[in-house]
Motif scaffolding. Sequence first.
Motif, PDB file in Angstrom:
ATOM      1  N   TYR A 114     -19.070   8.437  -1.703  1.00 48.13           N
ATOM      2  CA  TYR A 114     -18.979   8.050  -0.298  1.00 48.13           C
ATOM      3  C   TYR A 114     -17.809   8.767   0.369  1.00 48.13           C
ATOM      4  CZ  TYR A 114     -15.254   4.773  -1.768  1.00 48.13           C
ATOM      5  OH  TYR A 114     -14.119   4.208  -2.297  1.00 48.13           O
ATOM      6  N   GLY A 115     -17.837   8.786   1.698  1.00 46.36           N
ATOM      7  CA  GLY A 115     -16.701   9.171   2.519  1.00 46.36           C
ATOM      8  C   GLY A 115     -16.288   7.965   3.325  1.00 46.36           C
ATOM      9  N   ALA A 116     -14.982   7.785   3.550  1.00 42.94           N
ATOM     10  CA  ALA A 116     -14.497   6.575   4.202  1.00 42.94           C
ATOM     11  C   ALA A 116     -13.409   6.904   5.207  1.00 42.94           C
ATOM     12  CB  ALA A 116     -13.954   5.591   3.164  1.00 42.94           C
ATOM     13  N   THR A 117     -13.348   6.105   6.255  1.00 43.70           N
ATOM     14  CA  THR A 117     -12.257   6.177   7.206  1.00 43.70           C
ATOM     15  C   THR A 117     -11.976   4.772   7.720  1.00 43.70           C
ATOM     16  OG1 THR A 117     -11.450   7.245   9.238  1.00 43.70           O
ATOM     17  CG2 THR A 117     -13.759   6.575   9.197  1.00 43.70           C
ATOM     18  N   GLY A 118     -10.739   4.554   8.132  1.00 43.26           N
ATOM     19  CA  GLY A 118     -10.396   3.222   8.603  1.00 43.26           C
ATOM     20  C   GLY A 118      -8.977   3.178   9.113  1.00 43.26           C
ATOM     21  N   GLY A 119      -8.441   1.987   9.172  1.00 40.96           N
ATOM     22  CA  GLY A 119      -7.080   1.800   9.638  1.00 40.96           C
ATOM     23  C   GLY A 119      -6.623   0.390   9.345  1.00 40.96           C
ATOM     24  N   GLY A 120      -5.311   0.199   9.345  1.00 37.35           N
ATOM     25  CA  GLY A 120      -4.780  -1.116   9.057  1.00 37.35           C
ATOM     26  C   GLY A 120      -3.477  -1.366   9.779  1.00 37.35           C
ATOM     27  N   VAL A 121      -3.078  -2.630   9.808  1.00 34.24           N
ATOM     28  CA  VAL A 121      -1.827  -3.021  10.434  1.00 34.24           C
ATOM     29  C   VAL A 121      -1.187  -4.126   9.597  1.00 34.24           C
ATOM     30  CG1 VAL A 121      -3.018  -4.681  11.944  1.00 34.24           C
ATOM     31  CG2 VAL A 121      -0.731  -3.858  12.559  1.00 34.24           C
ATOM     32  N   ARG A 122       0.138  -4.049   9.447  1.00 33.32           N
ATOM     33  CA  ARG A 122       0.927  -5.099   8.810  1.00 33.32           C
ATOM     34  C   ARG A 122       2.007  -5.547   9.783  1.00 33.32           C
ATOM     35  NH1 ARG A 122       3.731  -4.279   3.497  1.00 33.32           N
ATOM     36  NH2 ARG A 122       4.709  -2.500   4.529  1.00 33.32           N
ATOM     37  N   ILE A 123       2.275  -6.850   9.806  1.00 34.99           N
ATOM     38  CA  ILE A 123       3.335  -7.388  10.644  1.00 34.99           C
ATOM     39  C   ILE A 123       4.061  -8.465   9.860  1.00 34.99           C
ATOM     40  CG2 ILE A 123       1.708  -8.999  11.744  1.00 34.99           C
ATOM     41  CD1 ILE A 123       3.481  -8.803  14.278  1.00 34.99           C
ATOM     42  N   GLY A 124       5.403  -8.378   9.823  1.00 39.53           N
ATOM     43  CA  GLY A 124       6.162  -9.350   9.060  1.00 39.53           C
ATOM     44  C   GLY A 124       7.634  -9.029   9.035  1.00 39.53           C
ATOM     45  N   GLU A 125       8.300  -9.465   7.955  1.00 36.23           N
ATOM     46  CA  GLU A 125       9.731  -9.265   7.799  1.00 36.23           C
ATOM     47  C   GLU A 125      10.010  -8.336   6.623  1.00 36.23           C
ATOM     48  OE1 GLU A 125      11.321 -13.144   7.230  1.00 36.23           O
ATOM     49  OE2 GLU A 125      11.254 -13.677   9.358  1.00 36.23           O
ATOM     50  N   ASN A 126      10.980  -7.441   6.815  1.00 40.78           N
ATOM     51  CA  ASN A 126      11.431  -6.557   5.751  1.00 40.78           C
ATOM     52  C   ASN A 126      10.281  -5.756   5.128  1.00 40.78           C
ATOM     53  OD1 ASN A 126      14.150  -7.488   5.967  1.00 40.78           O
ATOM     54  ND2 ASN A 126      13.573  -9.307   4.784  1.00 40.78           N
ATOM     55  N   LEU A 127       9.484  -5.124   5.976  1.00 40.91           N
ATOM     56  CA  LEU A 127       8.343  -4.363   5.474  1.00 40.91           C
ATOM     57  C   LEU A 127       8.764  -3.159   4.638  1.00 40.91           C
ATOM     58  CD1 LEU A 127       5.818  -4.345   8.471  1.00 40.91           C
ATOM     59  CD2 LEU A 127       6.026  -5.963   6.572  1.00 40.91           C
ATOM     60  N   SER A 128       9.993  -2.701   4.805  1.00 44.40           N
ATOM     61  CA  SER A 128      10.443  -1.534   4.054  1.00 44.40           C
ATOM     62  C   SER A 128      10.507  -1.808   2.554  1.00 44.40           C
ATOM     63  CB  SER A 128      11.824  -1.082   4.544  1.00 44.40           C
ATOM     64  OG  SER A 128      12.784  -2.120   4.383  1.00 44.40           O
ATOM     65  N   ARG A 129      10.539  -3.078   2.160  1.00 47.44           N
ATOM     66  CA  ARG A 129      10.591  -3.405   0.738  1.00 47.44           C
ATOM     67  C   ARG A 129       9.201  -3.423   0.089  1.00 47.44           C
ATOM     68  NH1 ARG A 129      12.389  -9.676   0.958  1.00 47.44           N
ATOM     69  NH2 ARG A 129      14.068  -8.657   2.095  1.00 47.44           N
ATOM     70  N   SER A 130       8.156  -3.215   0.898  1.00 41.06           N
ATOM     71  CA  SER A 130       6.798  -3.259   0.361  1.00 41.06           C
ATOM     72  C   SER A 130       5.931  -2.273   1.120  1.00 41.06           C
ATOM     73  CB  SER A 130       6.204  -4.669   0.487  1.00 41.06           C
ATOM     74  OG  SER A 130       6.092  -5.045   1.848  1.00 41.06           O
ATOM     75  N   PHE A 131       4.773  -1.976   0.573  1.00 46.67           N
ATOM     76  CA  PHE A 131       3.802  -1.170   1.308  1.00 46.67           C
ATOM     77  C   PHE A 131       2.414  -1.440   0.751  1.00 46.67           C
ATOM     78  CE2 PHE A 131       5.570   1.701  -1.956  1.00 46.67           C
ATOM     79  CZ  PHE A 131       4.434   2.026  -2.670  1.00 46.67           C
ATOM     80  N   GLY A 132       1.412  -1.046   1.528  1.00 51.92           N
ATOM     81  CA  GLY A 132       0.043  -1.186   1.073  1.00 51.92           C
ATOM     82  C   GLY A 132      -0.604  -2.475   1.533  1.00 51.92           C
ATOM     83  N   ILE A 133      -1.913  -2.411   1.709  1.00 50.99           N
ATOM     84  CA  ILE A 133      -2.738  -3.569   2.021  1.00 50.99           C
ATOM     85  C   ILE A 133      -3.676  -3.794   0.844  1.00 50.99           C
ATOM     86  CG2 ILE A 133      -4.611  -4.399   3.513  1.00 50.99           C
ATOM     87  CD1 ILE A 133      -3.272  -2.976   5.817  1.00 50.99           C
ATOM     88  N   PRO A 134      -3.742  -5.012   0.284  1.00 51.16           N
ATOM     89  CA  PRO A 134      -4.633  -5.260  -0.844  1.00 51.16           C
ATOM     90  C   PRO A 134      -6.058  -4.802  -0.547  1.00 51.16           C
ATOM     91  CG  PRO A 134      -3.227  -7.151  -0.471  1.00 51.16           C
ATOM     92  CD  PRO A 134      -2.999  -6.219   0.677  1.00 51.16           C
ATOM     93  N   SER A 135      -6.669  -4.121  -1.507  1.00 54.25           N
ATOM     94  CA  SER A 135      -7.990  -3.537  -1.299  1.00 54.25           C
ATOM     95  C   SER A 135      -9.073  -4.387  -1.959  1.00 54.25           C
ATOM     96  CB  SER A 135      -8.038  -2.117  -1.873  1.00 54.25           C
ATOM     97  OG  SER A 135      -7.698  -2.131  -3.250  1.00 54.25           O
ATOM     98  N   ILE A 136     -10.304  -4.159  -1.526  1.00 54.30           N
ATOM     99  CA  ILE A 136     -11.473  -4.861  -2.040  1.00 54.30           C
ATOM    100  C   ILE A 136     -12.438  -3.818  -2.616  1.00 54.30           C
ATOM    101  CG2 ILE A 136     -13.498  -6.225  -1.373  1.00 54.30           C
ATOM    102  CD1 ILE A 136     -11.099  -7.943  -1.295  1.00 54.30           C
TER     103      ILE A 136
END
Length: 333
Positions: free
Chosen positions: A214-236
Amino acid sequence: MSFLPVSARPGAFAWLPILLLVAGGPANADGLFTLKSENDIYSGGSDGHYTNGLEATWAFQTSPEHWLNDLADRLPGWSRNSLDGGAYRLSHQLYTPIDIGEKSLDVSDRPYAGLFTAGVSLFDSESHDDWRRLRSLNFDAGIVGPAAGGETIQRELHHVLDSEKPEGWQYQLHNEPVVNMSYKTSWIARSALNGLEVEYGPSLGFALGNLYTYGATGGGVRIGENLSRSFGIPSIAPAQGGRSFFLPDQGFGWYAFAALEGRYMAHNLLLDGNTFEDSHSVDREEWVGDALVGVAFNWDRWQLSVTHAWRTKEFHAQPESDSFGSLSLAFWY
């Protein structure tokens, strides 16, 4: 429960690698162990289609002598100098039609299938003042069919839970080895909103193999505190896990997230049926979309994330879209 030799219990071996990964990860190296459970019951959905998934991931930073550095040097566009780390991954998934109590073959619904895979991932990143790029490259191999143990696992679990007995596993896909490669790159910008940190951006990816193409495209957004200590959105699934990451011993942090992904599915073994043998199959939808929302909490060396997913119809005769949920617990070891 009877304690028979592994060879006497179809599919029982599928659990052993997960137990070995839990008990015997890289013994003398720090790493992030993640156990993820995906199930339609978490979202109040019916027991069918993508009905259950379990994934164990060990993510780590690569030492100079680690073999993944040599692999990165041999791959176009990759090198040990930019490699952030890697991950080992084990996954088991169950797919069934909606009516698991039906003893005859429902030709209009998806095939029964158990899937077991083991994989390795490479991660790298590029950071700038107000944005960063994240990449992952994943290689997976495994088996679909009776050897994956789907029938045994679902029957025993439903027996323990006193749930409806699945009656149609005799129509499951035949044994077939699977080999797949997938790639994803994300561009992430940073900003602030009412005292909270915000990250957002698009992504591109693809998969190639006899399991998925497959080919895929998308986008995401995170909002919270101290995001620099983490990254990524859990995938399915079918996206690969292991890219959701956080730094240990940084106190408490949290973020909410949302993501959209659209895929052009050129091939899906779990719907198209076996490659080399006749098997039950359905007419696959070429365009499939996912919508995810969720929240993650991390404290010291632990992270808990909860995700709800909606997926558009995957095959022509499917009466409605699916929904399912994911629970993920990660800790630094």
